[in-house]
Design a protein around this motif. Structure first.
Motif, short mmCIF file in Angstrom:
data_model
loop_
_atom_site.label_atom_id
_atom_site.label_comp_id
_atom_site.label_asym_id
_atom_site.label_seq_id
_atom_site.Cartn_x
_atom_site.Cartn_y
_atom_site.Cartn_z
N GLU A 42 51.67 38.89 34.77
CA GLU A 42 50.38 40.00 34.81
C GLU A 42 51.15 41.05 34.68
O GLU A 42 50.75 41.91 34.00
CB GLU A 42 49.76 39.61 36.01
CG GLU A 42 48.38 40.71 36.03
CD GLU A 42 47.30 40.56 37.40
OE1 GLU A 42 46.82 41.57 37.34
OE2 GLU A 42 47.66 39.39 37.69
N ARG A 43 52.18 41.51 35.59
CA ARG A 43 52.69 42.82 35.45
C ARG A 43 53.31 43.00 33.94
O ARG A 43 53.38 44.21 33.46
CB ARG A 43 53.65 42.83 36.76
CG ARG A 43 54.56 44.25 36.73
CD ARG A 43 55.47 44.40 37.78
NE ARG A 43 55.81 45.82 38.12
CZ ARG A 43 56.70 46.03 38.80
NH1 ARG A 43 57.28 45.24 39.57
NH2 ARG A 43 57.30 47.28 38.90
N GLN A 74 52.65 41.64 31.28
CA GLN A 74 51.62 42.02 30.23
C GLN A 74 51.07 43.34 30.28
O GLN A 74 50.69 44.10 29.28
CB GLN A 74 50.11 40.93 30.52
CG GLN A 74 50.70 39.56 30.03
CD GLN A 74 49.93 38.30 30.53
OE1 GLN A 74 48.78 38.92 31.01
NE2 GLN A 74 50.23 37.39 30.12
N ARG A 75 51.13 43.85 31.71
CA ARG A 75 50.52 45.24 31.68
C ARG A 75 51.23 46.47 31.04
O ARG A 75 50.74 47.60 30.71
CB ARG A 75 50.23 45.34 33.43
CG ARG A 75 49.46 46.74 33.63
CD ARG A 75 48.86 46.53 35.03
NE ARG A 75 49.93 46.43 35.98
CZ ARG A 75 50.11 45.53 36.75
NH1 ARG A 75 49.54 44.32 36.87
NH2 ARG A 75 51.15 45.54 37.70
N TYR A 76 52.55 46.06 31.01
CA TYR A 76 53.36 47.22 30.23
C TYR A 76 53.85 46.89 29.10
O TYR A 76 54.52 47.65 28.40
CB TYR A 76 54.55 47.34 31.25
CG TYR A 76 54.39 48.10 32.72
CD1 TYR A 76 53.96 49.42 32.71
CD2 TYR A 76 54.15 47.10 33.99
CE1 TYR A 76 53.94 50.00 34.10
CE2 TYR A 76 53.92 47.64 34.99
CZ TYR A 76 53.74 49.22 35.07
OH TYR A 76 53.55 49.71 36.48
#
Length: 449
Positions: free
Chosen positions: A436-437, A439-441
């Motif tokens: 998830e992290r 994908q966020r960046y």
């Protein structure tokens, strides 16, 4: 942190936090920092033993970590330890006994996660056989060690493992086979080993992800009914024979290239020669290395795609990446007969390193003109026109020019979105793309043009 409230009334807001919150804070510090924080306040003092639940055994002070860990475990003999993570310990020969004692001690404390980093040592210190006493382990991570010879009886003691990560680790084929056969709930296996194996053969009813790099000549997926992903970013650089016997849920395969022999059922692919008799309909994502300086590379590529009729996402990388290389072998992008995935399923094409070379432009145009379902094309850009600019992001003017060249009239994918990024795709993208992290960046370095 103390603050003044009302008339000289001091309040320590951090110490007023719940014990569980303070323990979480301490657990994220290295050993020395956690100990110093515990000394500062009586409110914190009794919390240090609780940090052993998630013990981060490393220090920034340069002290002897091995001795410190031994002392801490001895000081709190009854405290449970669910995870132990070490930094680069640079184990000396005389430390081998201490590590053996740790493992025997941890086996009685319910250890579930163990991470041992032996530092950068060509000798690769042996992992003690007392590892097999840790029968509560669920996750094992070892960097730069030598795995003990593993019989099926020994591997059975590690039957609860769901994840194994071995980086720069020497391990034998027999040990791998024993782990795969006895670790019956193992889902994720990472093997970045040193040394040479004749073959890496997968027989596991539970395994979902294989991430491997190593010097082996054959990868055989023999019996892996739950296997979903196979990632080997160096496999395309070796003449590895890939044989898929039984992997009905396999959705990702990469990287494959012209140097690989691919055997899927009755189908054999060798260079530009392929006999397409058996398909892999479950594959949704494929990562391919393009050897655009080899004659026949376009023919090989189109034949390869026919093996995967339901493919939705395609990653393209290249081996000939020198800034001085601009030669492209002759090849036609005319599609003489339909390719099912392109006509019916392909939605996304990713150029992992895009330099604007001739073959890249022609391939992008090929997909753009032929794919009715194409939604996105990603171009992860790199400037390699000169030694001075090598590795830097191209200018926005350069990006605008590429977009203009790619947006052609009469194309099949009329609504396709072109996205240009300032850096090549991360080398470990396929290992972390579901995080998830990450994908966020992912889109933070995209050009806004």
């Amino acid at each position: 942190m103390a603050t003044t409230v009302g008339t000289d009334l001091s309040r320590d807001r951090i110490s007023n936090l719940a014990d569980s919150t303070l323990v979480t804070i301490l657990s994220r510090l290295c050993m020395d920092e956690a100990a110093r924080c515990s000394i500062l306040s009586s409110r914190w003092r009794h919390l240090f033993p609780c940090t052993l639940l998630n013990f981060r055994a490393f220090t920034r002070s340069g002290r002897n970590v091995v001795k410190a860990v031994t002392s801490i475990l001895a000081a709190y003999p009854d405290k449970p330890v669910l995870s132990l993570r070490t930094g680069m310990l640079f184990f000396r020969p005389q430390d081998q006994t201490a590590v053996d004692v740790w493992l025997r001690d941890l086996s009685n404390r319910g250890i579930e996660e163990l991470s041992l980093w032996f530092g950068f040592d060509e000798k690769r210190r042996p992992i003690p056989e007392s590892l097999f006493a840790c029968n509560s382990l669920r996750r094992l991570h070892v960097i730069n060690g030598t795995f003990p010879d593993t019989t099926e009886a020994a591997a059975a003691s590690l039957a609860r493992l769901t994840k194994i990560e071995l980086s720069d680790v020497r391990i034998s084929q027999n040990s791998i086979n024993s782990l795969l056969s006895q670790c019956t709930v193992l889902e994720h296996l990472t093997i970045k080993f040193t040394g040479r194996l004749d073959s890496l053969r997968l027989r596991s009813r539970s395994l979902k992800v294989l991430n491997s790099t190593g010097d082996f000549e054959k990868l055989v997926i023999d019996d892996a009914p739950n296997l979903e992903r196979v990632v080997d970013k160096l496999m395309n650089q070796r003449k590895v024979h890939i044989e898929v016997v039984y992997a009905p849920k396999l959705e990702f395969l990469g990287y494959v290239g012209m140097s690989n022999e691919i055997g899927i059922g009755d189908t054999i692919s060798k260079g530009e020669i392929m006999r397409v008799e058996t398909l892999m309909p479950r594959i949704k994502t494929l990562a391919v290395e393009m050897s655009y300086m080899k004659e026949g590379y376009t023919t090989w590529f189109m034949q390869l795609l026919r093996l995967f009729p339901h493919m939705e996402t395609l990653y393209i990388t290249q081996r000939d990446s020198s800034y001085m290389v601009e030669f492209t072998a002759p090849g036609s992008w005319e599609m003489r007969r339909p390719i099912p995935c392109i006509m019916n399923h392909l939605e996304k094409v990713v150029f992992e390193v895009f330099r604007g070379h001739k073959w890249e432009m022609e391939m992008a145009k090929f997909f753009h003109r032929r794919s009715d379902f194409l939604k996105t094309m990603e171009f992860h850009c790199m400037d390699d026109k000169s030694k001075e600019d090598y590795g830097g992001p191209p200018s926005e003017q350069w990006v605008r020019k590429q977009k203009k060249l790619l947006c052609l009239d009469g194309r099949a994918a009329g609504d396709a979105l072109f996205q240009f990024f300032k850096r090549p795709l991360a080398e470990d993208h396929h290992e972390h793309c579901d995080d998830e992290r990450y994908q966020r960046y992912y889109y933070r370095d995209m050009y806004d043009v």
